[in-house]
Design an enzyme around this catalytic site. Structure first.
Site, PDB file in Angstrom:
ATOM      1  N   HIS A 167       0.827  -1.212   0.000  1.00 27.87           N
ATOM      2  CA  HIS A 167       0.000   0.000   0.000  1.00 27.87           C
ATOM      3  C   HIS A 167       0.863   1.264   0.000  1.00 27.87           C
ATOM      4  CE1 HIS A 167      -3.520   2.273   0.158  1.00 27.87           C
ATOM      5  NE2 HIS A 167      -4.153   1.724   1.195  1.00 27.87           N
ATOM      6  N   ASP A 396     -10.098 -11.814 -16.534  1.00 28.70           N
ATOM      7  CA  ASP A 396     -10.175 -12.998 -17.380  1.00 28.70           C
ATOM      8  C   ASP A 396      -8.795 -13.249 -17.986  1.00 28.70           C
ATOM      9  OD1 ASP A 396     -10.718 -15.044 -19.095  1.00 28.70           O
ATOM     10  OD2 ASP A 396     -12.118 -13.929 -20.369  1.00 28.70           O
TER      11      ASP A 396
END
Length: 803
Positions: A167, A396
């Site tokens: 982060h 995908d």
């Protein structure tokens, strides 16, 4: 979920390696300074899991072999995409506040899990039980900034991809972009335009350089020592979100007249209201509540040169406060939505004000300072919300989208929102104190309170929610959606069955949903020829069903539930099953479209009929148009001299019966006798209405066309009304005639039936002076004292006569 369900799940690390960029990073880009906003972020890793089911019907061994090839593709594409996201392959140097882009690489772990994927897909799974599926990392000079773990489940062939990212150099937006570009590279290659166009930019430090000192800001989380948290996921279907939106818009029409609240605002308000009521029950009184939402700053700071593809931490908090007016008044759902909307609108307006990097840094730090102060006030309940909606997390890689995406473990109480797989609903990942997560029995069954505070809409929980009599739904579609999900989980296919409609307005009042094996197939084998291949019956007379009825309260209530099936139940993955819901949705769309087309056609036909009626009413009694006159001249053109046409005598007051003329272009000339000067006369013919024919009457004097054709048609009659002038000497010049012509208006459609050759009609003439002297309206009538000019109608309606 019970802990013992995971007791047999053993994760074995198969391999661990570092994936480096396919192309070395240029020397000028080796040292990359972080931005001042990156300095504000804590040193922790964002961890997410993407679950991919095995291919339906594929054997486990074959699926595992495929997974080995998929893992290789992931490694190759990861190496390629790191050439664009080159800082992620480096190491963070905390003392110097920069990323050493030395291409040390991203950690890639292959693991094998003994067990099934299905238990991990349940939404009551605590995220602490998923930690072993993601690569654990802690900040150090040698720790990779990104780590990936490819997990294969040996009993089913399913896959779970765990990903952790620091982060300190990336927010949720950057992480989602990285996953999306990685998936495209794996699916179509790194050279695809989708990847090479708009590459990520790591120049945020030019606008927001690092600072020697940063202001002290209290964290926007309550890190309570000894706090034990547990997590659970709730699913908000798109239909329920739409119902919530309609509720808010109806109650606050003035506020939402230009725009409506977003999905995230509605779901956040629902959860916030539940948390407020939870703390009210916990503390015995209604307390102030504060929530903080994260807002992406990309595209909002319009004055500053910030790219949509800027990488780094570029977000700010939006703080929303609820202060109760008294200790007992519960907050209204629409009021919470309004508070959220107003706070977000103000934050968006604030983002347009910074003129330089210092202004932007001050705006963000002030927002964090305000949120931190509110979170640490006494007697205030505070929760952090983060939305990952509309971010491309359902990646995908070439074998379909993941069946689910979720967050993994947090030490603080927080709520994270994700899109559902179809992109229309929202999954809410909620991490709370395990004592506060003890929901009541209805909530454990999957019922979530709606804006009215009553459990109306049933959401998909992880336990199988069984229908029961008295269960209420907001709409028929909500009941259908619930039973279809119940059918999928139990192992049958839902069928939409009969309904009962209102006799007054036709709307549906009751509906039955049942099993697709309801009833029996009627055999027609051999009726239309030999049967080549007999098919097994798809109907077995199953009685399982629910009956829902529209209640006076406006809800749909289950009035009957039959649970038992008389056939085996087979649970299939959602992707392997074309549900009746999908079929019914397509059928309903096509049926609705056809119904609309029929309604439009009926409306057009009605308008056309009314228009034609008006035209007919206005044209009755009018003389022919020039085109009609030309057609009539063509018909009677061969009668240039009436002396060549055999004529009959028609006396005033006489009627000739059963006159016969040929139906094909037939004609007959009648000489009018007994006429008096300056009198009205009516010549009328009648003929069988069953014969499709068109008669025409034309007034002639010798070989002169007087221009007066038929002027009124009444079903099976034709009338010609005219007024004579001075008839002195007219008989010497040949007299006055009426020419009758006929044309067929159709053909015989029956086979072997000959065309009709002749048609019969009656014709008569009588004096109409007394009848029409006061009622006939005419235009352009002229008269002279000689017999050559006969009074005739030119245009306009003559008279409206009764049959």
């Amino acid at each position: 979920m019970n802990q013992h369900e995971f007791s047999s799940q053993v994760v074995q690390i198969v391999s661990k390696k570092l994936i480096k960029p396919a192309t070395p990073t240029p020397p000028k880009l080796v040292n990359m300074k972080i931005s001042s906003l990156d300095q504000l972020n804590p040193s922790l890793y964002l961890s997410f899991l993407l679950f991919y089911p095995a291919e339906f019907g594929c054997k486990v061994d074959n699926q595992i072999a495929k997974n080995t090839e998929r893992s290789k593709l992931l490694e190759e594409s990861l190496s390629q995409v790191l050439t664009l996201f080159y800082p992620l392959a480096g190491r963070y140097t905390k003392d110097d506040l920069f990323i050493d882009c030395n291409d040390h690489g991203v950690e890639y772990v292959e693991a094998q899990v003994s067990g099934q994927l299905a238990p991990f897909l349940r939404r009551d799974v605590d995220s602490k039980q998923l930690i072993h599926l993601v690569p654990f990392q802690s900040e150090s000079p040698t720790s990779p900034l990104v780590a990936v773990q490819f997990n294969t489940f040996d009993q089913c062939g399913g896959v779970a991809i765990g990903l952790s990212i620091s982060h300190k150099i990336a927010d949720g937006f950057v992480m989602s972009k990285f996953i999306d570009r990685w998936a495209v590279a794996c699916r179509v290659g790194i050279h695809d335009q989708i990847i090479t166009n708009n590459p990520p930019r790591f120049d945020l430090a030019l606008l927001l350089p690092t600072r020697d000192t940063i202001p002290e800001i209290k964290p926007v989380v309550k890190l309570i020592p000894g706090l034990k948290t547990t997590s659970r996921t709730f699913l908000f279907h798109s239909l329920v979100i739409s119902n919530l939106r309609d509720t808010v818009v109806v109650k606050e029409q003035l506020k939402w007249r230009r725009s409506s609240p977003s999905r995230v605002q509605l779901v956040t308000a629902v959860i916030w209201k539940a948390l407020i009521r939870l703390n009210q029950a916990k503390h015995g009184k209604l307390r102030p509540s504060v929530i903080s939402n994260t807002m992406n700053l990309r595209g909002r700071c319009t004055v500053l040169p910030i790219s949509e593809n800027s990488c780094g931490n570029l977000y700010r908090p939006v703080t929303v406060q609820f202060v109760p007016k008294n200790k007992e008044s519960n907050p209204e759902f629409q009021d919470l939505v309004s508070l959220l909307s107003d706070s977000i609108t103000n934050a968006v307006n604030d983002c347009t004000k910074p003129q330089n990097g210092d202004d932007l840094f001050s705006m963000v730090t002030n927002a964090w300072r305000e949120a931190g102060e509110e979170f640490h006030k006494d007697e205030v309940d505070a929760y952090g919300f983060t939305s990952m909606c509309r971010m491309p997390l359902y990646a995908d890689f070439g074998w379909g989208k993941p069946i689910r995406v979720t967050h993994v473990q947090s030490v603080a109480e927080m709520i994270m929102l994700f899109d559902t797989r179809d992109g229309d609903g929202i999954e809410a990942w909620i991490n709370l104190d395990e004592n506060d997560m003890q929901l009541d029995s209805d909530e454990e069954a999957g019922a979530v309170e709606n804006s009215a505070g009553k459990q109306l809409d049933v959401f998909e929980g992880d336990s199988i929610v069984e229908p029961r009599e008295g269960m209420e739904f907001a709409s028929e579609d909500a009941a259908k959606m619930f039973y279809d999900e119940y059918a999928r989980r139990v192992g049958f296919v839902m069928r939409v069955m009969s309904c009962r409609r209102s006799e007054r307005d036709g709307r549906i009042l009751a509906r039955r949903f049942g099993c697709n094996k309801e009833g029996y197939c009627v055999s027609i084998r051999g009726k239309y020829g030999p049967v080549r291949k007999p098919r097994p019956s798809t109907r077995e007379g199953c009685k399982a069903m629910i009956h829902v009825k529209f209640d006076k309260s406006g809800k749909w209530v289950i009035t009957k539930f039959v649970k038992e099936h008389n056939h085996p139940l087979v649970v299939c993955p959602r992707e392997a099953r074309q549900t009746m819901d999908e079929k019914d949705k397509k059928i309903q769309e096509l049926t609705g479209e056809l119904r609309n087309k029929k309604r439009l056609c009926a409306a057009y036909q009605e308008q056309l009929t009314a228009f034609m009626k008006v035209v007919e009413e206005h044209n009755l009694g009018f003389s022919r148009t020039p085109d009609d006159s030309i057609q009539m001249y063509n018909i009677v053109g061969r009668f240039d001299n009436l002396q060549w046409l055999e004529s009959k005598v028609l006396n005033v007051g006489e009627e000739l019966w059963k006159e016969t003329i040929p139906l094909q272009m037939g004609s007959q000339l009648y000489q009018l006798q007994g006429l008096k000067s300056f009198n009205w006369y009516e010549v009328k013919i009648s003929y069988p209405a069953s014969i499709p024919a068109s008669f025409s009457l034309q007034l002639k004097k010798d070989n002169l066309e007087l221009g007066l054709t038929r002027n009124r048609r009444l079903l099976n009659t034709e009338k010609l009304i005219f007024k004579t002038g001075n008839l002195g000497g007219l008989n010497d010049q040949g007299g006055m005639y009426v020419l009758v012509t006929v044309e067929p208006e159709g053909i015989v459609a029956k086979p072997h039936v000959p065309e009709r050759e002749y048609i019969i009609f009656n014709i008569g003439m009588h004096n109409a002076t007394q009848k029409h002297s006061n009622s006939i309206r005419y235009h352009g009538i002229s008269s002279t004292e000689n017999c050559k000019n006969v009074l005739m109608f030119q245009t306009g309606p003559f008279v409206k006569l009764k049959k």
